[in-house]
Scaffold this motif. Structure first.
Motif, short mmCIF file in Angstrom:
data_model
loop_
_atom_site.label_atom_id
_atom_site.label_comp_id
_atom_site.label_asym_id
_atom_site.label_seq_id
_atom_site.Cartn_x
_atom_site.Cartn_y
_atom_site.Cartn_z
N UNK A 187 32.49 11.22 1.28
CA UNK A 187 32.19 12.63 1.56
C UNK A 187 33.08 13.12 2.69
N UNK A 188 33.56 14.34 2.55
CA UNK A 188 34.40 14.98 3.57
C UNK A 188 33.52 15.88 4.42
N UNK A 189 33.40 15.56 5.71
CA UNK A 189 32.57 16.35 6.63
C UNK A 189 33.42 17.15 7.61
N UNK A 190 34.67 17.39 7.24
CA UNK A 190 35.60 18.06 8.17
C UNK A 190 35.44 19.58 8.18
N UNK A 191 34.67 20.13 7.25
CA UNK A 191 34.53 21.58 7.17
C UNK A 191 33.10 22.04 7.39
N UNK A 192 32.33 21.31 8.20
CA UNK A 192 30.96 21.74 8.51
C UNK A 192 31.03 23.08 9.25
N UNK A 193 30.21 24.03 8.84
CA UNK A 193 30.31 25.40 9.35
C UNK A 193 29.88 25.53 10.81
N UNK A 194 28.85 24.78 11.21
CA UNK A 194 28.37 24.90 12.59
C UNK A 194 29.37 24.28 13.56
N UNK A 195 29.91 25.06 14.51
CA UNK A 195 30.95 24.55 15.43
C UNK A 195 30.48 23.35 16.25
N UNK A 196 29.25 23.41 16.78
CA UNK A 196 28.74 22.31 17.60
C UNK A 196 28.60 21.04 16.77
N UNK A 197 28.07 21.18 15.56
CA UNK A 197 27.93 20.02 14.68
C UNK A 197 29.29 19.44 14.32
N UNK A 198 30.27 20.32 14.07
CA UNK A 198 31.61 19.86 13.73
C UNK A 198 32.26 19.13 14.90
N UNK A 199 32.02 19.62 16.11
CA UNK A 199 32.56 18.96 17.30
C UNK A 199 31.97 17.56 17.44
N UNK A 200 30.66 17.44 17.21
CA UNK A 200 30.00 16.13 17.30
C UNK A 200 30.55 15.18 16.24
N UNK A 201 30.71 15.67 15.03
CA UNK A 201 31.24 14.86 13.93
C UNK A 201 32.63 14.35 14.27
N UNK A 202 33.47 15.23 14.81
CA UNK A 202 34.84 14.84 15.14
C UNK A 202 34.87 13.78 16.25
N UNK A 203 34.07 13.98 17.28
CA UNK A 203 34.09 13.05 18.41
C UNK A 203 33.52 11.68 18.05
#
Length: 398
Positions: A187-203
């Protein structure tokens, strides 16, 4: 004269053979009707446009499925379905050696779903559908899918390499065992809409999920005993979460009663009244169940350290410092439950796991099966006694 008589005998024998083969020819329409009737007992409606039969092959065109208890659920189109090596069973049902489906290729609202190589082996269709025993249920020996892919706006966001499922029924039809594996989940989680959630996923390095899911279990229809010996999610570079469960009382009669209650609630024009009645009925039916045991186990594969480092940084401390704070908080949080024995176990297990993250497990193993009403009574009247009633224990790195 002798030649004439021999010719008569030959022609009569040939005619008899033809008539016999016609008398025993497969009735594809009857098979589909019985398949539909069997599905109806599960609250699912199956329809088809036409059926053709050739030797031992039955082809149904325009097959659709719909869950009858869902008011606005759309039909699920299956297209043409081919049943091969079909035989009529002694009970008037049918057995198909193989069932193959068309490849799925659907698009809607920018989404594109494809699925390949869908098939079922050893499908049994009962002559008289019934949820009272395994003989009256739809069963199969194995099922398989190939690659399943979902794209959104031209970008691949989810994929499964294959799904395989196997079912084995006891010779006396008293029980069954099954296992299922879903392999190559991506699954690709690189385009999650919520900015905070995306930041957590990336880190945390979670932009791509890779893993597998597996289940194993058994069911004895007479006692309704279910043993789920594995329900695992194994994610690469994260860890493996596994759940087990054992309970009794989940009999065919209970299943039928629950299905009937759900159908009645859906048919009630007053939705609130229907939902309320369904809730009360389910509460009554669930009292027939008994709890035998359960467990939740997590085996770490590096995600724990990343989580400690991430949340530690959020608190302006290192991952080790954050772990120390968690070890100090655990006894305080558990003290509120007023269960001293469990409090000590949890504190020891949390400390051991955070010092060296390998695995941690919560297990419920009562000395004897616990009836559902007893669990409900303890939960409402004396929740602090639940760990003792259920035989709860917590351990780490075992």
């Amino acid at each position: 004269m002798k030649h004439y008589k021999l010719t008569q005998v030959f022609l009569a024998g040939t005619a008899a053979a033809l008539l016999a083969s016609q008398a025993h020819a497969l009735d594809g329409d009857d098979m589909l009707k019985k398949l539909s009737a069997a599905y109806a007992s599960y609250g699912t409606k199956i329809t088809y446009d036409s059926v053709t039969t050739s030797d031992t092959t039955v082809t149904a065109k325009g097959v659709k499925l719909k869950v009858e208890t869902a008011d606005k659920s759309p039909d699920l189109p299956l297209g043409d379905v081919t049943f091969s090596d079909v035989e009529e069973a002694d009970d008037g049902g049918y057995y198909a050696g193989n069932v193959s489906f068309q490849n799925v290729d659907m698009s809607k609202d920018g989404g594109h779903l494809t699925a390949k190589d869908l098939q079922i082996d050893g499908l049994s269709i009962p002559g008289t559908p019934s949820t009272a025993s395994l003989d009256g249920m739809i069963l199969f020996q194995s099922a398989h899918t190939g690659n399943i892919t979902f794209e959104q706006d031209g970008k691949r966001v989810f994929q499964v390499e294959k799904i395989e499922s196997n079912v084995e029924v006891a010779d006396d039809s008293s029980s069954l065992t099954s296992d299922t594996s879903i392999s190559g989940i991506w699954a690709d989680l690189s385009d999650v809409k919520d900015p905070k959630a995306q930041e957590t996923i990336n880190k945390l390095g979670l932009t791509n999920f890779n893993g597998n899911i597996a289940t194993k279990g058994s069911w004895a229809s007479a006692t309704g005993k279910i043993d789920l010996t594995e329900f695992s999610i194994d994610a690469r570079d994260l860890g493996k979460l596994n759940l087990t469960l054992s309970m009794s009382g989940y009999t065919p009669q209970l299943i039928k009663a629950m299905q009937d209650a759900t159908v009645a609630a859906a048919a009630n024009p007053d939705k609130k009244a229907g939902d309320a009645a369904l809730g009360m009925t389910m509460m009554g039916l669930l009292q027939q169940l008994s709890f035998n045991g359960a467990s939740i186990r997590f085996d770490d594969a590096s995600i724990t350290k990343r989580l400690l480092d991430y949340f530690g940084k959020e608190q302006n401390m290192t991952g080790d410092q954050f772990a120390q704070s968690l070890k100090g908080m655990a006894p305080l949080m558990m003290a509120q439950l007023n269960v001293p024995e469990l409090q000590n176990q949890v504190s020891a297990a949390v400390t051991k796991f955070l010092d060296n993250p390998k695995n941690i497990e919560i297990k419920a193993a009562p000395a004897a099966p616990v009836a559902a009403p007893m669990i409900m009574g303890a939960a409402m009247g004396a929740p602090q006694t639940l760990p003792q009633v259920l035989g709860v224990s917590v351990n780490a790195n075992q």
